[in-house]
Write an enzyme that holds these catalytic residues in place. Sequence first.
Site, short mmCIF file in Angstrom:
data_model
loop_
_atom_site.label_atom_id
_atom_site.label_comp_id
_atom_site.label_asym_id
_atom_site.label_seq_id
_atom_site.Cartn_x
_atom_site.Cartn_y
_atom_site.Cartn_z
N ASP A 1 -1.87 1.53 47.15
CA ASP A 1 -0.72 0.66 47.33
C ASP A 1 -1.11 -0.71 46.77
O ASP A 1 -2.14 -1.25 47.13
CB ASP A 1 -0.40 0.56 48.84
CG ASP A 1 0.64 -0.49 49.16
OD1 ASP A 1 1.58 -0.19 49.90
OD2 ASP A 1 0.52 -1.64 48.69
N ASP B 1 5.60 0.43 44.68
CA ASP B 1 4.37 -0.35 44.49
C ASP B 1 3.13 0.52 44.65
O ASP B 1 2.08 0.02 45.06
CB ASP B 1 4.33 -1.51 45.49
CG ASP B 1 4.34 -1.03 46.93
OD1 ASP B 1 4.66 0.14 47.17
OD2 ASP B 1 4.00 -1.84 47.82
N LYS C 1 2.34 0.77 61.10
CA LYS C 1 1.48 -0.42 61.28
C LYS C 1 0.95 -0.52 62.71
O LYS C 1 1.34 -1.40 63.48
CB LYS C 1 2.24 -1.71 60.90
CG LYS C 1 3.06 -1.61 59.63
CD LYS C 1 2.29 -1.96 58.39
CE LYS C 1 2.92 -1.40 57.14
NZ LYS C 1 4.19 -1.94 56.72
N1 GDD Z 1 15.67 -1.91 47.84
C1 GDD Z 1 14.87 -2.31 48.81
N2 GDD Z 1 15.38 -3.01 49.85
N3 GDD Z 1 13.56 -2.00 48.72
C2 GDD Z 1 12.74 -2.41 49.72
C3 GDD Z 1 13.21 -3.16 50.82
C4 GDD Z 1 14.61 -3.47 50.88
O1 GDD Z 1 15.11 -4.13 51.80
N4 GDD Z 1 12.14 -3.42 51.62
C5 GDD Z 1 11.07 -2.84 51.05
N5 GDD Z 1 11.42 -2.26 49.88
C6 GDD Z 1 10.57 -1.51 48.96
C7 GDD Z 1 9.39 -2.32 48.43
O2 GDD Z 1 9.71 -2.91 47.19
C8 GDD Z 1 8.32 -1.23 48.26
O3 GDD Z 1 8.42 -0.60 47.00
C9 GDD Z 1 8.66 -0.21 49.32
O4 GDD Z 1 10.02 -0.44 49.70
C10 GDD Z 1 7.77 -0.29 50.56
O5 GDD Z 1 7.78 -1.62 51.03
P1 GDD Z 1 6.42 -2.40 51.29
O6 GDD Z 1 6.79 -3.77 51.74
O7 GDD Z 1 5.50 -2.28 50.13
O8 GDD Z 1 5.87 -1.61 52.54
P2 GDD Z 1 4.37 -1.38 53.00
O9 GDD Z 1 3.47 -1.19 51.86
O10 GDD Z 1 4.02 -2.47 53.97
O11 GDD Z 1 4.49 -0.01 53.85
C11 GDD Z 1 5.15 1.11 53.30
O12 GDD Z 1 4.34 1.78 52.35
C12 GDD Z 1 3.10 2.33 52.86
C13 GDD Z 1 2.40 3.04 51.71
O13 GDD Z 1 2.19 2.20 50.66
C14 GDD Z 1 5.51 2.10 54.46
O14 GDD Z 1 6.30 3.10 53.91
C15 GDD Z 1 4.22 2.67 55.10
O15 GDD Z 1 4.56 3.64 56.06
C16 GDD Z 1 3.36 3.31 54.01
O16 GDD Z 1 2.13 3.77 54.59
MG MG Z 2 3.59 -1.43 49.83
#
Ligand code: GDD
Ligand code: MG
Length: 355
Positions: free
Chosen positions: A223, A111, A162
Amino acid sequence: MSEAILLVGGRGTRLRPLTLTTPKPLLPVAGVPVTVHQIERARDAGVTRVVLGTSYRAEVFAERLGDGRDLGVEIAYAVEDEPLGTGGAIRNAAELLTCAPGDPVMVLNGDVLSGVDYAALVEGHVSSGAALTLHLTRVADPTAYGLVPTDGDGRVLAFREKPQTPEEIVTDQINAGCYVFTRAVIGEIPAGRPVSVERETFPDLLARGRVVRGVVDDAYWLDLGTPWDFVRGSCDLVLGVAPWRGHEPADSLVQTGAQVDDAAVIGGGTTVGHDARILGDAVVEGSVLLDGCVVEAGARVMGSVIGAGARVRGGATVVDSVVGDGAVVEAGNELRHGARLWPGVVLPPTSVRFS
Ligand code: GDD
Ligand code: MG
């Protein structure tokens, strides 16, 4: 370099109602799923095979992306019966990798729009002999992300996912959701249970004294986790602020079958989806209009997403809001300040004046 894992299994709850019908990575950003933008950039950097780590609505990815031939890569699908979290998903997807244990594997959150130089990141990883290399970016408010402080040599010192308290905000460098793993290191992630790469795997590598590098740069980075960032990212691509090879920067992007009447005013990087219609003197600024929606004469839409087949009637105003697929905003209504109308909802006409 040749293989990458793309994590696309999240539920995208912060993007509801858009993600009720379409998984976040397939939402069109400047008319193209963010996953496709990422695959194209990875391909241009030398990736030839992509394993998609899917969970939520796994089947629609294969329907949309097929075997990857149209994108010039080979796509394989790893499916989780239950969401395994980011680490579990990487471990599960790695079963479908074909490279050797010592080879680098790029892993991308599904994403993120980013201009980082993937090839340089992989080269640096290989030449440093690190177990893991992370792309880091700086943001004004890091609280919604994973904080990653580094020392003067780029060695990662800690991971704070977070942060909850001001004391935890020790840096403005965050995990940008792009990693290079040495393949054998992925094999150290426990299989068959949910694992968070950010909360478990990364801190564990540090605790075991493995070399974890962070590479900070100033490339474009966003993001797309919230509707406002989704709109921002889409407009940035159209305007040429975000990198998009082969795209000529423009004020708006009108997709095939769409109708924009002569008197209509559109701009700010707006995308008008296939078969959408902007009628009469409607004004649409900095927005995403999904396929088949209609903005009638006398309506105003700014900084918003109008869902597929939705309708904004003349005399209605939608600012910084989301209108779900098939919903109708009747005359006189004003949606503002992050309002979200669920799919199919009809906001009845009103003559109440808002100041
Ligand atoms: N296959 C799979 N299975 N993918 C997953 C799962 C799961 O259970 N959970 C999350 N994802 C995928 C989401 O689709 C996304 O592409 C990515 O992993 C990160 O998940 P998000 O839910 O978007 O996390 P975030 O944005 O709150 O935080 C993450 O991204 C940040 C940067 O954008 C973390 O990695 C943070 O540390 C980081 O700063
Ligand atoms: Mg994200």
